[in-house]
Design a protein around this motif. Structure first.
Motif, PDB file in Angstrom:
ATOM      1  N   LEU A  54      35.778  22.455  24.971  1.00  0.00           N
ATOM      2  CA  LEU A  54      37.202  22.550  25.029  1.00  0.00           C
ATOM      3  C   LEU A  54      37.420  24.073  24.196  1.00  0.00           C
ATOM      4  CD1 LEU A  54      40.313  21.711  25.500  1.00  0.00           C
ATOM      5  CD2 LEU A  54      40.259  20.938  23.038  1.00  0.00           C
ATOM      6  N   THR A  55      38.181  25.063  24.785  1.00  0.00           N
ATOM      7  CA  THR A  55      38.645  26.270  24.075  1.00  0.00           C
ATOM      8  C   THR A  55      39.895  26.436  24.041  1.00  0.00           C
ATOM      9  OG1 THR A  55      38.304  27.651  26.231  1.00  0.00           O
ATOM     10  CG2 THR A  55      36.041  27.261  24.818  1.00  0.00           C
ATOM     11  N   PHE A  56      40.340  27.378  22.947  1.00  0.00           N
ATOM     12  CA  PHE A  56      41.732  27.886  23.197  1.00  0.00           C
ATOM     13  C   PHE A  56      41.775  29.346  23.195  1.00  0.00           C
ATOM     14  CE2 PHE A  56      42.382  24.336  19.267  1.00  0.00           C
ATOM     15  CZ  PHE A  56      42.472  23.253  20.384  1.00  0.00           C
ATOM     16  N   VAL A  57      42.553  29.964  24.097  1.00  0.00           N
ATOM     17  CA  VAL A  57      42.604  31.330  24.520  1.00  0.00           C
ATOM     18  C   VAL A  57      44.105  31.725  24.553  1.00  0.00           C
ATOM     19  CG1 VAL A  57      41.870  32.691  26.376  1.00  0.00           C
ATOM     20  CG2 VAL A  57      40.267  31.042  25.673  1.00  0.00           C
ATOM     21  N   PRO A  58      44.443  32.890  24.590  1.00  0.00           N
ATOM     22  CA  PRO A  58      45.823  33.397  24.575  1.00  0.00           C
ATOM     23  C   PRO A  58      45.949  33.806  26.154  1.00  0.00           C
ATOM     24  CG  PRO A  58      44.485  34.789  23.489  1.00  0.00           C
ATOM     25  CD  PRO A  58      43.846  33.801  23.598  1.00  0.00           C
ATOM     26  N   SER A  59      47.419  33.779  26.505  1.00  0.00           N
ATOM     27  CA  SER A  59      47.613  34.644  27.653  1.00  0.00           C
ATOM     28  C   SER A  59      47.405  35.919  27.403  1.00  0.00           C
ATOM     29  CB  SER A  59      48.890  34.223  27.986  1.00  0.00           C
ATOM     30  OG  SER A  59      49.324  34.631  29.618  1.00  0.00           O
ATOM     31  N   ILE A  60      46.858  36.609  28.428  1.00  0.00           N
ATOM     32  CA  ILE A  60      46.663  38.157  28.188  1.00  0.00           C
ATOM     33  C   ILE A  60      46.890  38.893  29.429  1.00  0.00           C
ATOM     34  CG2 ILE A  60      45.165  40.099  27.661  1.00  0.00           C
ATOM     35  CD1 ILE A  60      43.579  37.993  25.888  1.00  0.00           C
ATOM     36  N   GLU A  61      48.023  39.836  29.368  1.00  0.00           N
ATOM     37  CA  GLU A  61      48.415  40.461  30.761  1.00  0.00           C
ATOM     38  C   GLU A  61      47.288  41.332  31.522  1.00  0.00           C
ATOM     39  OE1 GLU A  61      50.913  40.747  32.814  1.00  0.00           O
ATOM     40  OE2 GLU A  61      51.851  39.112  31.359  1.00  0.00           O
ATOM     41  N   LYS A  62      46.352  42.158  30.750  1.00  0.00           N
ATOM     42  CA  LYS A  62      45.393  42.771  31.451  1.00  0.00           C
ATOM     43  C   LYS A  62      44.353  41.875  31.829  1.00  0.00           C
ATOM     44  CE  LYS A  62      42.659  46.668  30.846  1.00  0.00           C
ATOM     45  NZ  LYS A  62      41.563  47.267  29.972  1.00  0.00           N
ATOM     46  N   ARG A  63      44.022  41.711  33.318  1.00  0.00           N
ATOM     47  CA  ARG A  63      42.997  40.857  33.960  1.00  0.00           C
ATOM     48  C   ARG A  63      41.719  40.697  33.053  1.00  0.00           C
ATOM     49  NH1 ARG A  63      40.462  41.675  39.184  1.00  0.00           N
ATOM     50  NH2 ARG A  63      39.703  39.335  39.724  1.00  0.00           N
ATOM     51  N   GLU A  64      41.046  42.076  32.915  1.00  0.00           N
ATOM     52  CA  GLU A  64      39.746  42.181  32.363  1.00  0.00           C
ATOM     53  C   GLU A  64      39.826  41.504  30.776  1.00  0.00           C
ATOM     54  OE1 GLU A  64      41.491  44.734  33.731  1.00  0.00           O
ATOM     55  OE2 GLU A  64      40.421  45.449  35.365  1.00  0.00           O
ATOM     56  N   ASP A  65      40.810  41.726  30.270  1.00  0.00           N
ATOM     57  CA  ASP A  65      40.768  41.293  28.671  1.00  0.00           C
ATOM     58  C   ASP A  65      40.978  39.546  28.965  1.00  0.00           C
ATOM     59  OD1 ASP A  65      40.687  43.906  27.920  1.00  0.00           O
ATOM     60  OD2 ASP A  65      42.497  44.064  27.402  1.00  0.00           O
ATOM     61  N   GLN A  66      41.963  39.167  29.645  1.00  0.00           N
ATOM     62  CA  GLN A  66      41.893  37.808  30.038  1.00  0.00           C
ATOM     63  C   GLN A  66      40.771  37.077  30.529  1.00  0.00           C
ATOM     64  OE1 GLN A  66      45.140  35.618  29.837  1.00  0.00           O
ATOM     65  NE2 GLN A  66      43.177  34.790  29.152  1.00  0.00           N
ATOM     66  N   PHE A  67      39.944  37.893  31.207  1.00  0.00           N
ATOM     67  CA  PHE A  67      38.625  37.193  31.594  1.00  0.00           C
ATOM     68  C   PHE A  67      37.805  37.090  30.338  1.00  0.00           C
ATOM     69  CE2 PHE A  67      34.454  37.873  32.916  1.00  0.00           C
ATOM     70  CZ  PHE A  67      34.010  36.497  33.650  1.00  0.00           C
ATOM     71  N   TRP A  68      37.768  38.354  29.554  1.00  0.00           N
ATOM     72  CA  TRP A  68      36.732  38.462  28.593  1.00  0.00           C
ATOM     73  C   TRP A  68      37.160  37.397  27.452  1.00  0.00           C
ATOM     74  CZ3 TRP A  68      32.717  41.286  28.242  1.00  0.00           C
ATOM     75  CH2 TRP A  68      31.950  41.541  26.975  1.00  0.00           C
ATOM     76  N   VAL A  69      38.361  37.268  27.171  1.00  0.00           N
ATOM     77  CA  VAL A  69      38.327  36.146  25.951  1.00  0.00           C
ATOM     78  C   VAL A  69      38.179  34.751  26.695  1.00  0.00           C
ATOM     79  CG1 VAL A  69      40.092  35.185  24.459  1.00  0.00           C
ATOM     80  CG2 VAL A  69      39.985  37.830  24.760  1.00  0.00           C
TER      81      VAL A  69
END
Ligand SMILES: [Zn+2]
Length: 625
Positions: A369-384
């Motif tokens: 299980l992981t906790f991750v924020p919503s991020i607009e920029k697609r590359e940053d969303q994938f990264w986190v």
């Protein structure tokens, strides 16, 4: 014989320390627990801590009240007169180091902020009881650590069941790693009293939880029952044991579909999530989960969740997110790619599901299980999203000591993350250049006099983003591409993961494993990268044509770091040729004459022609006739 006499006369003069970069690295002596090959030895042992937990979330005051049985098995050769227990909710209590120091939040690249004070929230855990059978045990709290006296010492091979009850208020913001948004979203970690690791290296490991340092945890099995308001969906470490009770027929039907789906099945659609959130559900619902061979248990709950699911190789991939989190419609594909990529490269994902929850936490990992924020920029969303799943390998599978050695979890993870990002964005400008960030970060962060060695404890690091994440990733990239080669490196790294799966490796176990499997003495490399802030400056002193068919290139190593050399020779006819000189070139000192047969006149030489090394002075890297 003459040479021997000469040596003897030198020996009468003052002793000279071995200052060679290739001198042996002082590691702890190998023993029957940790072998000289880097593998766990025949007498390797670790403790077992298994938990049966019953907890209730009261969403009115946002208080969690729980009771648990900790089944603790002493596999050590020592009798234990007391145990240490982690009570991390006390990071928000007045007696914690964090509260007393009241330090500003940790800032990471990309704007992520981890405020371990919970923005000034005062909370903390209350231990309502801590017993063996009916007998209450004496205990002393030291902030986030608690010492509990045993009525009689727990002998080697002995086991004990602790009965514990506790409650705490869930912080309204969170300590960077857990928290809530009003009473609409709960992301819960560090929520139950748990055993401190007792190991063969330090005995007990009760370093306080301050914020920057993460966790060092025992493996065990979990049986967790959570009581929540009826309208809440729960995502957790572990497998749901009562699906007929907690999931509607529609959810169960779609989950069945998801079992063979490589693209997301919408288990709870956006419209359904909005409708669920608006409905006033009456009463409570009891969720039952079990998990095998994990080092922690976390969960999240909300009445507003959308839920997408797919499957890769038998692993169920779940993404839970609020209707406001539009970028998360791609998250399930990102998650599935990530689990597949890491499994195929570093070893199979070991648990039945991999789940990520969108919310206020800027990025945190727990088993499954992981906790991750919503991020607009697609590359940053994938990264986190991908980075937090990378932690399923380091430290969830390979259970290193995060409180001392963040480079062995954050760093190893960041290294494998670059491979995942290159894969997901293959063929794009981002995917093809993302790893170059590491050298750019080197320029900014490796400041002489300020930079600290990787081995520095996380709470003592002034630049954790560099020392725990980026520099170790650069280190492993250099090791792979410049020293060992990809195949040798990956074989050694996979073997490290295999050997230390569900165990507790120390740095020396890692160093010895890589050396043994690759067949290379790497003491020099680890000294430079882990224990010092050595800097690299390879230089060309001069170049000379010798006869009509040879060129001598006079090279110097002007920094404290040694690395192999890659040279590009440029010929008069416009052609080029790349030559590689192995690390042994520096065996006799910091100057080396490279003697190359060159049938054509050499008109230029470039050191590190691809500019992949952290060479601090490139001005001396080229020569032109
Ligand atoms: Zn991380």
């Amino acid at each position: 014989m003459l040479a021997l006499i000469a040596v003897a006369s030198f020996a009468l003069q003052s002793p000279v320390a071995d200052t060679s970069p290739f001198r042996a690295l002082a590691l702890p002596t190998a023993n029957r627990m940790r072998s000289s090959s880097g593998a766990p030895g025949p007498y390797y042992w670790q403790q077992e801590a298994s938990y049966t937990i019953r907890a209730t979330l009261d969403t009115g005051p946002s208080v969690i009240t729980g009771s648990e049985t900790i089944h603790y098995v002493n596999h050590s050769p020592d009798a234990l007169g007391f145990v240490w227990i982690q009570i991390e909710q006390n990071i928000f209590a007045k007696n914690s180091v964090t509260y007393q120091l009241n330090q500003p939040p940790l800032h990471f690249a990309g704007g992520a902020v981890f405020d371990f004070t919970g923005k000034g929230f005062i909370g903390g855990i209350t231990i309502d009881r801590f017993r063996i059978g009916p007998r209450e045990l004496a205990r002393t709290e030291y902030g986030t650590m608690m010492r509990v006296e045993l009525p009689t010492p727990l002998p080697p091979g002995g086991m004990v069941d602790f009965q514990v009850a506790w409650h705490f208020p869930v912080p309204p913001y969170g300590g960077g790693r857990m928290g809530r948004v009003g009473n609409r979203l709960y992301e819960i970690g560090q929520w139950y009293p748990r055993l401190v690791v007792y190991d063969d290296v330090n005995g007990w490991n009760p370093l306080p939880y301050i914020g920057a340092g993460e966790f060092y945890l025992e493996y065990g099995n979990y049986d967790v029952t959570l009581t929540l308001p009826a309208g809440y969906l729960v995502a957790a470490t572990g497998t749901v044991q009562n699906p007929l009770v907690v999931w509607s027929p529609a959810i169960r039907r779609r989950l069945l579909q998801a079992r063979t789906a490589s693209e997301r099945v919408q288990v709870v659609t956006k419209d359904e999530a909005v409708a669920n959130g608006a409905r006033a559900a009456v009463g409570t619902r009891v969720w039952h989960f079990t998990a095998t061979n994990v080092r922690d248990f976390a969960w999240a709950a909300s009445p507003d969740f959308r839920w997408d699911a797919s499957t890769w190789n038998g692993v169920q991939i779940n993404t839970f997110y609020r209707p406001t989190a539009a970028p998360w419609e791609e998250a399930n594909r990102m998650a599935r790619f990530t689990i597949q990529h890491f499994s195929e490269t570093w070893g199979m994902y070991p648990w039945p599901h991999a789940t990520t929850v969108e919310g206020l936490i800027e990025g945190m990992e727990y088993p499954m299980l992981t906790f991750v924020p919503s991020i607009e920029k697609r590359e940053d969303q994938f990264w986190v999203l991908m980075h937090e799943f990378g932690h399923q390998w380091f430290p969830m599978t390979v259970g290193s000591d995060e409180r001392r050695y963040p480079w062995m979890d954050e760093g190893f993870n960041t290294f494998i993350d670059y491979g995942a990002a290159e894969g997901y964005f293959k063929g794009t400008a981002y995917g093809d250049t993302v790893r170059r960030e590491l050298l750019a970060d080197f320029q900014i962060s490796a400041v002489p006099g300020q930079e600290q060695p990787l081995i520095t404890k996380p709470v003592e690091q002034r630049d954790l983003a560099w020392g725990a994440y980026q520099k170790p990733a650069l280190m492993l990239t250099v090791l792979r591409d410049q020293v060992l080669g990809r195949e040798t490196f990956e074989r050694a790294m996979r073997e490290y993961v295999r050997r230390w799966r569900f165990k507790h490796p120390q740095p020396s176990d890692f160093f010895r494993t890589i050396a043994n499997v690759s067949g290379r003495d790497l003491d020099w490399f680890w000294r430079e990268w882990v224990y010092t802030t050595a800097r690299l400056d390879q230089a060309i002193d001069s170049v000379r044509a010798v006869g009509s068919d040879s060129t001598y290139i006079y090279l110097a190593n002007r920094g404290q770091m040694v690395l192999p050399v890659t040279l590009e020779l440029r010929y008069g006819d416009g052609t080029t040729e790349t030559r590689f000189l192995p690390i042994e070139m520096w065996n006799l000192g910091d100057r080396f004459t490279a003697r190359f047969a060159t049938p054509k006149p050499v008109v230029g030489v470039v050191l590190d022609p691809q500019a992949v090394l952290p060479d601090v002075n490139r001005a001396n890297n080229s020569w032109n006739r």
